[in-house]
Design a protein around this motif. Structure first.
Motif, short mmCIF file in Angstrom:
data_model
loop_
_atom_site.label_atom_id
_atom_site.label_comp_id
_atom_site.label_asym_id
_atom_site.label_seq_id
_atom_site.Cartn_x
_atom_site.Cartn_y
_atom_site.Cartn_z
N UNK A 151 0.81 -1.22 0.00
CA UNK A 151 0.00 0.00 0.00
C UNK A 151 0.84 1.27 0.00
N UNK A 152 2.07 1.17 0.52
CA UNK A 152 2.94 2.33 0.65
C UNK A 152 3.93 2.43 -0.52
N UNK A 153 4.17 1.33 -1.20
CA UNK A 153 5.19 1.26 -2.24
C UNK A 153 4.99 2.28 -3.37
N UNK A 154 3.75 2.50 -3.90
CA UNK A 154 3.57 3.47 -4.99
C UNK A 154 4.01 4.88 -4.61
N UNK A 155 3.77 5.28 -3.37
CA UNK A 155 4.16 6.62 -2.93
C UNK A 155 5.69 6.75 -2.90
N UNK A 156 6.36 5.73 -2.38
CA UNK A 156 7.82 5.76 -2.33
C UNK A 156 8.40 5.76 -3.74
N UNK A 157 7.80 4.97 -4.62
CA UNK A 157 8.26 4.95 -6.02
C UNK A 157 8.14 6.33 -6.66
N UNK A 158 7.07 7.04 -6.35
CA UNK A 158 6.89 8.39 -6.89
C UNK A 158 7.98 9.33 -6.37
N UNK B 49 13.85 1.99 -10.38
CA UNK B 49 13.87 0.68 -9.74
C UNK B 49 15.16 0.44 -8.96
N UNK B 50 16.28 0.98 -9.46
CA UNK B 50 17.55 0.82 -8.74
C UNK B 50 17.48 1.50 -7.38
N UNK B 51 16.86 2.70 -7.35
CA UNK B 51 16.71 3.40 -6.07
C UNK B 51 15.75 2.67 -5.13
N UNK B 52 14.74 2.02 -5.70
CA UNK B 52 13.82 1.24 -4.88
C UNK B 52 14.55 0.11 -4.17
N UNK B 53 15.48 -0.52 -4.86
CA UNK B 53 16.27 -1.57 -4.23
C UNK B 53 17.14 -1.00 -3.12
N UNK B 54 17.69 0.20 -3.37
CA UNK B 54 18.52 0.85 -2.35
C UNK B 54 17.71 1.20 -1.11
N UNK C 66 34.48 16.59 14.72
CA UNK C 66 33.29 16.82 13.89
C UNK C 66 32.85 15.48 13.31
N UNK C 67 31.57 15.35 13.06
CA UNK C 67 31.09 14.12 12.43
C UNK C 67 29.92 14.45 11.52
N UNK C 68 29.76 13.63 10.51
CA UNK C 68 28.66 13.79 9.57
C UNK C 68 28.18 12.41 9.14
N UNK C 69 26.89 12.28 9.03
CA UNK C 69 26.30 11.04 8.52
C UNK C 69 25.65 11.35 7.19
N UNK C 70 25.84 10.46 6.22
CA UNK C 70 25.35 10.73 4.88
C UNK C 70 24.61 9.52 4.33
N UNK C 71 23.40 9.77 3.89
CA UNK C 71 22.61 8.80 3.15
C UNK C 71 21.94 9.57 2.01
N UNK C 72 22.48 9.48 0.78
CA UNK C 72 21.94 10.27 -0.33
C UNK C 72 20.45 10.07 -0.57
N UNK C 73 19.90 8.94 -0.15
CA UNK C 73 18.47 8.70 -0.37
C UNK C 73 17.61 9.68 0.43
N UNK C 74 18.15 10.23 1.50
CA UNK C 74 17.37 11.17 2.30
C UNK C 74 17.05 12.44 1.53
N UNK C 75 17.84 12.72 0.48
CA UNK C 75 17.55 13.88 -0.37
C UNK C 75 16.27 13.68 -1.18
N UNK C 76 15.80 12.45 -1.24
CA UNK C 76 14.58 12.16 -2.01
C UNK C 76 13.32 12.31 -1.16
N UNK C 77 13.47 12.62 0.11
CA UNK C 77 12.30 12.76 0.98
C UNK C 77 11.37 13.87 0.50
N UNK C 78 10.08 13.76 0.78
CA UNK C 78 9.16 14.84 0.38
C UNK C 78 9.50 16.14 1.10
#
Length: 436
Positions: A103-110, A116-121, A137-149
């Motif tokens: 039920x949630x997958x279509x929204x994430x895909x959008x 599809x490669x990002x969906x696997x990630x 100093x420290x930094x945490x990085x997950x490039x997928x977070x840039x895709x958040x709404x």
């Protein structure tokens, strides 16, 4: 009576003690004692590093693999690069999985543009953490977070939004009428063709002034105007110090547009000189660099630049080097280091800022600088740092509890920042040279 053997043994011990004392004296007398006395041992250049790597495409997620490959490289300077990198940084890479209901997958895909490669990630995410052992100093990085709404910079309409802000504020702008609508410093104003100064009406330090560009638009200024702006900053620092010689620690800050916390649309720098120490962030950096010098006999900032250059994270102009900083405070952070607040620093900063505004369409920027002390004691090099603050018209803040009380949460890979910045700055420099 003392036997000859006992006497010989005693003389030997005394001689050994004298030699030991002399060696200790020579060690401490010749040991580097300050930034200018660093060993200045070169590290591998980026071109040499590339020859050691199996994959020329670099990213923060691959950095442990990159260092492993450099460690196994036959280049004679490879072991030292690994050694210095390990002095400065600790890298950790972890993975975390999620289970997406249908039920949630279509929204994430959008959100991910139906990639599809990002969906696997998304279902098994890689999180990279960079920790600076010297500055902590420290930094945490997950490039997928840039895709958040709600995250990202909508280029379309941003320039019109800024132009509307300019048009709506120019009539009542105090800085456009600075002679009558701003306070002056006790040592007077500085007025040049493109720049002028005022005192900050509500100070946060004894010497706290404003250095303003003459034009009202915060994004439209020429190279000539910007270099004059930087010269005026230096001139203001000297006047503040001449009026109060006990004020020796210079800083300046510049927030562009309300999204970056600017109280006025008109472009203006907040300049200040403090008495007892640099402000907290800069003082922490100075102390960390001093401890590094004591421990290793090398200059921290020199090693920092060398490591970033070896990894292809820099672009240089004369004595100034801009780095896509590995432990960024926010997305798109760049740190520029130069031995002094000279024209190289000013010109490289100009090219970097114009690249962010003109090429990357990043308009809301926060910029901070710490310069060498005005009396030359216990000093930093000239350092400028700037970050993007997000979409100019976004209601959502770019700062959360994580950034305030946890650690930097970065969505943009510094290797990607460096590649784009180097291309844009190099092209701008070449274009200016052709015009000259």
């Amino acid at each position: 009576f003392v036997s000859m053997q006992t006497l010989t043994t005693s003389r030997t011990r005394i001689l050994c003690a004298v030699v030991a004392v002399c060696l200790v004296f020579v060690f401490f007398a010749t040991r580097p004692s300050g930034p200018d006395a660093s060993l200045k041992i070169p590290l591998m250049k980026h071109a040499a590093v590339q020859q050691c790597l199996q994959d020329p495409i670099l990213s923060i997620a691959k950095i442990r693999e990159i260092m492993f490959q450099i460690h196994g490289c036959a280049h004679e300077e490879a072991p030292r690069l690994v050694q210095v990198f390990d002095r400065l940084y600790e890298i950790s890479v972890t993975q975390g999985g999620i289970v997406l209901p249908n039920s949630f997958r279509p929204k994430v895909q959008k959100w991910l543009g139906n990639d599809e490669a990002l969906m696997k990630e998304v279902e098994m995410q890689t999180i990279s953490s960079v920790y600076n052992r010297v500055t902590r100093e420290s930094a945490v990085l997950n490039p997928l977070r840039a895709k958040r709404p709600g995250v990202g910079v909508p280029v379309e309409g941003a320039e019109k939004y800024v132009d509307a802000l300019v048009d709506n504020t120019v009539q009542d702008c105090d800085f456009c009428r600075f002679r009558t609508n701003t306070a002056a410093d006790p040592f007077g104003r500085i007025i040049h063709e493109h720049t002028m100064t005022a005192a900050n009406t509500f100070k946060y330090d004894a010497a706290h002034g404003l250095i303003m560009l003459s034009g009202h638009h915060p994004l439209k200024w020429s190279r000539v105007a910007f270099l004059e702006l930087m010269q005026t900053v230096n001139e203001w620092f000297k006047k503040a110090n001449l009026a109060s010689p006990n004020l020796i620690y210079p800083h300046w800050m510049w927030d562009i547009l309300p999204k970056a916390s600017a109280s006025q649309i008109h472009p203006h720098i907040q300049a200040s000189v403090s008495q007892f120490r640099y402000y907290g962030t800069a003082e922490h950096l100075r102390q960390a660099a001093s401890e590094y010098q004591e421990q290793y006999g090398e200059d921290y900032f020199e090693n920092l630049v060398q490591v970033h250059e070896a990894l292809g994270l820099t672009v240089s102009l004369g004595t100034a080097t801009a780095m896509a900083y590995l432990t960024a405070r926010k997305d798109w952070e760049v740190m520029i280091i130069a031995p002094a607040a000279n024209e190289d620093l000013a010109l490289l900063l100009h090219y970097c800022l114009r690249a962010y505004i003109d090429e990357f369409k990043l308009f809301a920027l926060s910029i901070a600088a710490y310069y060498p002390t005005l009396n030359g004691a216990g000093s930093l090099p000239a350092i400028v740092r700037f970050v993007d603050r997000g979409a100019v018209d976004a209601l959502r803040s770019d700062i959360s509890a994580m950034e305030l009380f946890g650690q930097a949460n970065v969505n943009i890979d510094p290797f990607g920042v460096a590649a784009r910045l180097r291309t844009a700055v190099t092209a701008a420099i070449e274009a200016d040279r052709k015009q000259e």
